[in-house]
Scaffold this active site. Structure first.
Site, PDB file in Angstrom:
ATOM      1  N   SER A 236      -2.007 -13.041  -7.585  1.00 26.49           N
ATOM      2  CA  SER A 236      -3.242 -13.632  -8.078  1.00 26.49           C
ATOM      3  C   SER A 236      -3.390 -15.062  -7.533  1.00 26.49           C
ATOM      4  O   SER A 236      -3.380 -15.255  -6.320  1.00 26.49           O
ATOM      5  CB  SER A 236      -3.262 -13.565  -9.605  1.00 26.49           C
ATOM      6  OG  SER A 236      -4.566 -13.740 -10.102  1.00 26.49           O
ATOM      7  N   ASP A 454      -9.365  -3.842  -8.252  1.00 26.24           N
ATOM      8  CA  ASP A 454      -8.918  -5.069  -8.922  1.00 26.24           C
ATOM      9  C   ASP A 454     -10.104  -5.782  -9.571  1.00 26.24           C
ATOM     10  O   ASP A 454     -11.075  -6.117  -8.900  1.00 26.24           O
ATOM     11  CB  ASP A 454      -8.250  -6.001  -7.905  1.00 26.24           C
ATOM     12  CG  ASP A 454      -7.413  -7.083  -8.559  1.00 26.24           C
ATOM     13  OD1 ASP A 454      -7.919  -7.743  -9.487  1.00 26.24           O
ATOM     14  OD2 ASP A 454      -6.256  -7.273  -8.142  1.00 26.24           O
ATOM     15  N   HIS A 484      -5.074  -5.068 -11.912  1.00 26.07           N
ATOM     16  CA  HIS A 484      -4.880  -6.336 -11.213  1.00 26.07           C
ATOM     17  C   HIS A 484      -3.522  -6.337 -10.523  1.00 26.07           C
ATOM     18  O   HIS A 484      -2.484  -6.450 -11.168  1.00 26.07           O
ATOM     19  CB  HIS A 484      -4.974  -7.477 -12.222  1.00 26.07           C
ATOM     20  CG  HIS A 484      -5.003  -8.842 -11.614  1.00 26.07           C
ATOM     21  ND1 HIS A 484      -5.666  -9.132 -10.448  1.00 26.07           N
ATOM     22  CD2 HIS A 484      -4.455 -10.008 -12.023  1.00 26.07           C
ATOM     23  CE1 HIS A 484      -5.534 -10.412 -10.173  1.00 26.07           C
ATOM     24  NE2 HIS A 484      -4.790 -10.969 -11.105  1.00 26.07           N
TER      25      HIS A 484
END
Length: 515
Positions: A236, A454, A484
């Site tokens: 991320s 995602d 994710h």
């Protein structure tokens, strides 16, 4: 004001933690991948002055880790130490701060070196997450020391707390999508008050917690750990940190994995649009899985949120479920397909007038425990992202963009649009760049992993990261999945490709697809 969506680190382990952003003006186009960098970006990209031997020759005093109020004591396999880094890299001989490190040593004989992990946010504590994530990456521990840290301003590394628990809970009443002048005033005042609280808590540190600072910390970490190259796994927001590191230190790049990739070409408004699009895409997939028409299902959820805005729902805890908490509760299960049934039950209960389940989901995201104590992840997240973000969108500019946001997502668009105006409003220090510099000519191949489903870091950003890293550097791996992040999410194809790269140095063909 609670940030319910930024770049949130979650991964195969379904870590539901907080996320980030990069800045823009009122709908401006930002840098774009081919434009010249701004002067502030150029200056931040210059190599830092040489560091003194007192820093580069440190010998970490590894010892048994201690638990905190926010994380339990890890097992005996784990060791902790403190690394000294310059507060200001422009003054390397000046004041230092301490970074908390954690490691588990490699279990096999053929050790490659250290593998650094950043779990995103920004603001997520590596000290608390690394032990729980170790099972997901157990194959990698055979040849790597697993190493993570609390970045500057986070947790045990000079962590910043901008508000008391009582003040955080009181801010839940602030409407994140103001409906009139009075609510707009409260929205902006809350944002300004948060910034003042951060400045008071952080002092001089507030100007030295940028992604660029953390990338330089990583290279000092490499030297102190005794590695000639940096091997890194970023998730991320950790993908932005990895890209910035590669740009600053291309010759020191070893094997870098970037999973759940942040779009480096997007500015603040661009990121907000990307996330509105990503969460709506995930919501549509969820609604289809329950047999609902996505358009009709979205209208139903939007209507529910509007009713909650007018009349917050009661909960079993005695607290009220406000609209801001409700939208957070809807967002959380979208991070993992395994959590979709929890969204179904929470929405059903809310339709019946009970906000308890959505509130529990929101509390999980906001790091609130049963006693009413909040963690500081979101505080660090804001301090770091607002130092990175150069632009400060105004309410006037945001209002012009709201119709486009609503068109992108009838559920999330309004909130994401207003968020651009409030997140860094009246922030006490200027931001550093419009978009981060990640070009890394001459670096070793970097494996960029994108997940088509995602919600928080939409798939399109992975291709842009691979392109901006440069030809022969960015190598793209696609997974056609949900949630994710991709590694450890159930794809043998993804896991084996990543493992082969990290353990054996096998670089896959650019554009490989796992389905």
């Amino acid at each position: 004001m609670s940030r319910f969506v930024r770049w949130t680190a979650a991964s195969a382990a379904a870590l539901l933690v907080a996320g980030c952003s990069s800045g823009t003006s009122d709908g401006g186009d930002g840098k774009g991948s081919g434009a010249a960098p701004s002067s502030s970006a150029s200056s931040s990209s210059r190599a830092s002055p040489g560091l003194p031997a007192s820093l580069t020759s440190q010998k970490p005093d590894w010892g048994r880790c201690k638990g905190t109020s926010d994380s339990p004591t890890p097992g005996s396999d784990w060791q902790c130490a403190t690394l000294k880094v310059p507060l200001d890299y422009a003054k390397p001989d000046g004041e230092t701060i301490g970074l908390a490190l954690i490691r588990a040593k490699a279990t096999g004989d053929n050790r490659i070196g250290s593998l650094l992990f950043n779990f995103g946010g920004p603001g997520q504590s590596g000290i608390s997450v690394m032990p729980s994530y170790a099972g997901t990456v157990s194959a990698l521990r055979q040849r790597y020391d697993l190493v993570s840290w609390d970045p500057r301003g986070v947790g045990a590394s000079e962590g910043v707390r901008c508000r008391s628990d009582k003040e955080i809970q009181a801010a839940d009443s602030v409407d994140p999508s103001p409906d009139d002048a009075a609510e707009e005033k409260a929205f902006l005042q809350d944002a300004a008050d948060f910034g003042k609280g951060c400045e008071k808590a952080a002092g001089n540190l507030i100007a030295h917690v940028s992604t660029t600072d953390s990338a330089r910390d990583m290279d000092l970490m490499r030297q102190v750990l005794g590695d000639t190259k940096t091997h890194y796994f970023g998730i991320s927001y950790g993908t932005e940190l990895g890209g910035v590191y590669a740009h600053l230190f291309p010759k020191n790049v070893g094997r870098l994995i970037l999973d759940a990739v942040v779009d480096p070409s997007a500015d603040m408004v661009g990121h907000a649009k990307n996330q509105a699009r990503g969460f709506q895409r995930a919501l549509d997939d969820y609604l289809k899985s329950t047999g609902q028409d996505p358009e009709q299902g979205s209208r139903k959820i939007a209507a529910l949120l509007k009713r909650i805005d007018a009349a917050p729902l009661p909960t079993s805890s005695g607290r009220k479920l406000t609209q801001g908490l409700a939208i957070t509760g809807v967002v959380v299960p979208l991070y993992s397909e395994q959590s979709w049934p929890a969204l179904t039950s929470a929405l059903d209960a809310a339709e019946q007038g009970d906000g308890s389940d959505l509130l529990a989901l929101a509390d999980n995201y906001n790091d609130r425990d049963a006693s009413g104590h909040y963690g500081t992840t979101t505080h660090a997240q804001r301090v770091i992202s607002c130092l990175d973000d150069k632009q400060r969108p105004t309410v006037t500019g945001t209002k012009k963009l709201l119709p486009e946001f609503r068109k992108i997502s009838p559920v999330f668009g309004e909130f994401m649009g207003w968020d651009t105006a409030g997140w860094c409003h009246d922030w006490p220090v200027a931001g550093q760049y419009d978009t981060p510099e990640v070009g890394a000519p001459g670096a070793a191949p970097v494996l960029v992993v994108g997940n088509t489903g995602d919600p928080a870091t939409p798939y399109e950003g992975a291709r842009k990261m691979a392109d901006e890293l440069g030809k022969g550097v960015g190598v793209m791996l696609t997974w056609k999945g949900e949630g994710h992040g991709a590694y450890g999410s159930g794809s043998d194809c993804v896991d084996s490709t990543v493992n082969a790269y990290l353990l054996d140095g096998t670089v896959p063909q650019d554009g490989k697809v796992c389905s």
